[in-house]
Design an enzyme around this catalytic site. Sequence first.
Site, mmCIF file in Angstrom:
data_model
loop_
_atom_site.group_PDB
_atom_site.id
_atom_site.type_symbol
_atom_site.label_atom_id
_atom_site.label_comp_id
_atom_site.label_asym_id
_atom_site.label_seq_id
_atom_site.Cartn_x
_atom_site.Cartn_y
_atom_site.Cartn_z
ATOM 1 C CE1 TYR A 54 68.974 -110.257 54.726
ATOM 2 C CE2 TYR A 54 71.021 -110.954 53.674
ATOM 3 C CZ TYR A 54 70.359 -110.245 54.668
ATOM 4 O OH TYR A 54 71.071 -109.529 55.593
ATOM 5 C CD GLU A 55 61.779 -113.920 53.285
ATOM 6 O OE1 GLU A 55 61.777 -114.902 54.028
ATOM 7 O OE2 GLU A 55 61.040 -112.947 53.457
ATOM 8 C CB SER A 56 65.111 -111.222 48.131
ATOM 9 O OG SER A 56 66.429 -111.157 48.633
ATOM 10 N N GLY A 57 66.224 -114.408 47.330
ATOM 11 C CA GLY A 57 66.957 -115.191 46.340
ATOM 12 C C GLY A 57 68.428 -114.828 46.232
#
Lengths: 255, 280
Positions: A54-57
Amino acid sequence: MSEHPADYTADEIMTVTAARALRDGRTCFVGIGLPSGAANLARATHAPGLVLIYESGTIGTKPDRLPLSIGDGILAETADAVVSVPEIFNYWLQPGRIDVGFLGAAQIDKFGNINTTVIGDYSDPKTRLPGAGGAPEIAASCREVIVIVRQTRRAFVEHVDFITSVGYGSGPGSRERLGLTGAGPGKIITDLGVLEPDPQTCEFTATGLYPGVTLDQARERTGWDLAAAPGLVTLPPPTATELAALRRFTTRAKE
Amino acid sequence: MAEIVPLAEAIGAAVHDGDAVAMEGFTHLIPFAAGHEVIRQRRRDLTLIRMTPDLIYDQLIGAGCARKLVFSWGGNPGVGSLHRFRDAVERSWPAPLEIEEHSHAGMANRYVAGASGLPFAMLRGYRGTGLMEAGGPGRDGPQHPSIRAVTCPFTGEILTAVSALNPDVAIVHAQRADTSGNVQLWGITGIQKEAVLAARRSVVTVEEIVPALDPRPDAVVLPAWTVSYVAAAPGGSRPSYALGYYDRDNDAYQAWDQISRDRERFGQWLDTEIFGAARV
């Protein structure tokens, strides 16, 4: 929906079909909403080794309930690694390490270009949508892109009002000219069936329809002149196992 | 060196009318208490910078604090629209809102450039998208103020440059600080380190101030000498979450959809939840 007499909804067969498109052992950059549901379903059923990013890392995250946002605590707590936002985009996405980018859309055109920015004119929008998020670079850099979106005339348009994320641009050769490293969208999965790009024209055509859905129905809900691909198939309905897993997720998400 | 002060004092000293302010926290550790204090102190003409504007900027925009928004994704995560943001963009209420729009990768790299002391950062991005022309408008619009194509001096490849972000002030929330003002945060750490290092001034609110920080291998540490003000604000990132302290209040995010839809109802929310709270 009434056109599906069996005991599953159009959204359910869409999510199940999208999950099936994700093969075990691959890496998948997951957008929030419909993509997240399908990716988690895949991991819970046929693809336990699917690596969710996910782009949240959060890399290799294994939530047991559906996250409401891309940064829920459950994603961090169950991840193989949590990295910063610059790192997830620069080190992980940009070099083309990720197999599948999984995106939603507000509008999509016949070349698979996605709009999540505005409906109407940019400087005087009819509807201001959330915007790009991670999608433009996911669409550019993942080896392949899968889009999941409900099929309506408003969403499936001849030309998108704004290109937020590039599919095949203006047709064959566009991605190469723009220097986009990934192959582009391979599938659009909807609540009626599956569309795939014609290998010559890059224009999306119907390659599969759900049981009980006709090509005419799909054409009615498409803003371009939707063609049937040679060998158009009827896609299999969800299995009991898939439905049970999906409903377990949905129930938990509401708790 | 970080000064440990009450939140109202930190915001009063660090945030001025007309400032470019970055409040960061990627879903996790969103500095709501600090944002509410900015509203309470009636700051005006701010340029608000944030990757994911979220409820916190919906509230600041609706309260009339913002002149401009620099962002990459403006929605209510998992719920839908930010209605105060939309009202400002679509109907200029309560005031027109200038926007400067990016992708996440672009925004992240702009902070990296700012933290690195460079004028720009480079990435493979934006090519073929409307964002390239849009800081303004569609296909024939003016060039985006902070995106340019550049040619690699070594390979000749065309890449994208984004200008550095150097906010006047960065505001973030963290789990802990020690009594010297060293800050520790962990879990999803987003873009907070870069935002603080890129900014001229910074305010960090924390769940608690402890005598000494236990070392945590996965934590981001902001040494006291990189931070301007530290303020204790327990629960200061609610309704987002603070890993190890409390969970995300998903119901509050759902409820915001209704509160924010209507100007009057939003006004009542401001009166009771922000201005009322200050006078207790």
